[in-house]
Design an enzyme around this catalytic site. Structure first.
Site, PDB file in Angstrom:
ATOM      1  N   ASP A 109      43.624 -37.005 -56.039  1.00  0.00           N
ATOM      2  CA  ASP A 109      43.786 -38.530 -57.681  1.00  0.00           C
ATOM      3  C   ASP A 109      43.076 -37.879 -58.451  1.00  0.00           C
ATOM      4  O   ASP A 109      44.047 -37.992 -60.123  1.00  0.00           O
ATOM      5  CB  ASP A 109      42.510 -39.932 -57.627  1.00  0.00           C
ATOM      6  CG  ASP A 109      40.848 -39.757 -57.018  1.00  0.00           C
ATOM      7  OD1 ASP A 109      41.013 -38.316 -56.366  1.00  0.00           O
ATOM      8  OD2 ASP A 109      40.430 -40.336 -57.183  1.00  0.00           O
ATOM      9  N   ASP A 129      38.267 -40.663 -65.296  1.00  0.00           N
ATOM     10  CA  ASP A 129      38.938 -42.691 -64.265  1.00  0.00           C
ATOM     11  C   ASP A 129      37.860 -43.290 -63.748  1.00  0.00           C
ATOM     12  O   ASP A 129      37.066 -42.942 -63.189  1.00  0.00           O
ATOM     13  CB  ASP A 129      39.520 -41.922 -63.090  1.00  0.00           C
ATOM     14  CG  ASP A 129      40.616 -42.629 -62.256  1.00  0.00           C
ATOM     15  OD1 ASP A 129      40.819 -43.911 -62.336  1.00  0.00           O
ATOM     16  OD2 ASP A 129      40.978 -42.446 -61.420  1.00  0.00           O
TER      17      ASP A 129
END
Length: 258
Positions: A109, A129
């Site tokens: 990710d 993130d």
């Protein structure tokens, strides 16, 4: 048309791309107990609700931080869609030069978010993130992924307090008007959200110094980033919640045979 699947700890994000254009996207909760048939049933229903036939989708790519779901989703795509998806991992072209000590430990990710940020906004940058965990990711001017750091996510912090204490409740994600709180609910909200704000500010400052680039862009992704921009103080140069799916589409195209 291709399908991009981003398997996260809390949600699975799905996107349908036609070329570089994201046509549709959805989220479903991550559940490792679901079978491939259950996933197939849910995803077919979502796709058909947009009047799209499964035969229109001829390729796919998966990024996953939950290895036990990789086979389930791969098998589902093979059975219901008729193709084997590309899985982001070692050996897959990303366009980034990975300088991590052990690339196999690096969450995919983090990679796909940085791939998209690099293409859209250019290097260097610090990408944060805000997910189940909060990750800080650094890409330098040579488009090299150098690493970063990982800390507890905002929701995870609130859930952790509730599950690890006898009297503290799980509270709504809300930023109180002041740090000084006069009840328990606002005290938790204040501590978690303003605490994360201070943490982000300090870590970004340290990363810029270590990178030697004080003008490095700061890019935020994840739905909770808006909680940290307040009182006219802007912590992020860019807030972009769609980076993971866009990054998957870029990686998919990079790995197609010419």
């Amino acid at each position: 048309m291709i399908i991009a699947v981003d398997i996260g700890n809390t949600n699975i994000k799905l996107g349908l791309f036609e070329g570089d254009r994201l046509r549709y996207s959805w989220r479903i909760s991550t559940d490792v107990t679901r079978t491939s048939d259950e996933h197939g049933s849910i995803i077919k229903q979502l796709i058909r609700s947009e009047q799209i036939e499964l035969s229109q989708i001829n390729g796919g790519i998966i990024s996953s931080v939950i290895p036990q779901l990789n086979y389930t989703i791969t098998h589902m795509l093979q059975y219901y869609f008729g193709f084997t998806p590309l899985i982001v991992g070692p050996g897959v072209k990303t366009g980034l030069n990975i300088k991590y000590e052990n690339p196999r430990e690096l969450g995919t990710d983090r990679i796909v978010n940085c791939v998209a940020a690099s293409k859209k906004y250019g290097a260097p940058f610090i990408l944060i993130d805000f997910g189940t965990a909060t990750t800080f990711n650094v890409v330098n001017r040579k488009n090299e992924f150098l690493g970063g750091c990982i800390t507890v996510g905002i929701k995870t912090g609130i859930k952790g307090l509730a599950s690890s204490t006898a009297c503290l409740p799980e509270v709504e994600l809300y930023r109180p008007a002041s740090v000084l709180a006069n009840n328990t609910i606002r005290a938790i909200q204040s501590g978690v959200i303003y605490g994360m704000t201070g943490q982000v500010e300090y870590i970004v400052e340290k990363l810029k110094k270590e990178l030697g680039d004080p003008d490095c862009k700061v890019v935020a992704t994840g739905g909770l980033s808006q909680l940290l921009d307040f009182d006219g103080k802007k912590f992020f140069d860019v807030v972009d919640r769609g980076l993971s799916l866009e990054g998957l589409n870029i990686v998919y195209n990079l790995n197609q045979k010419q």
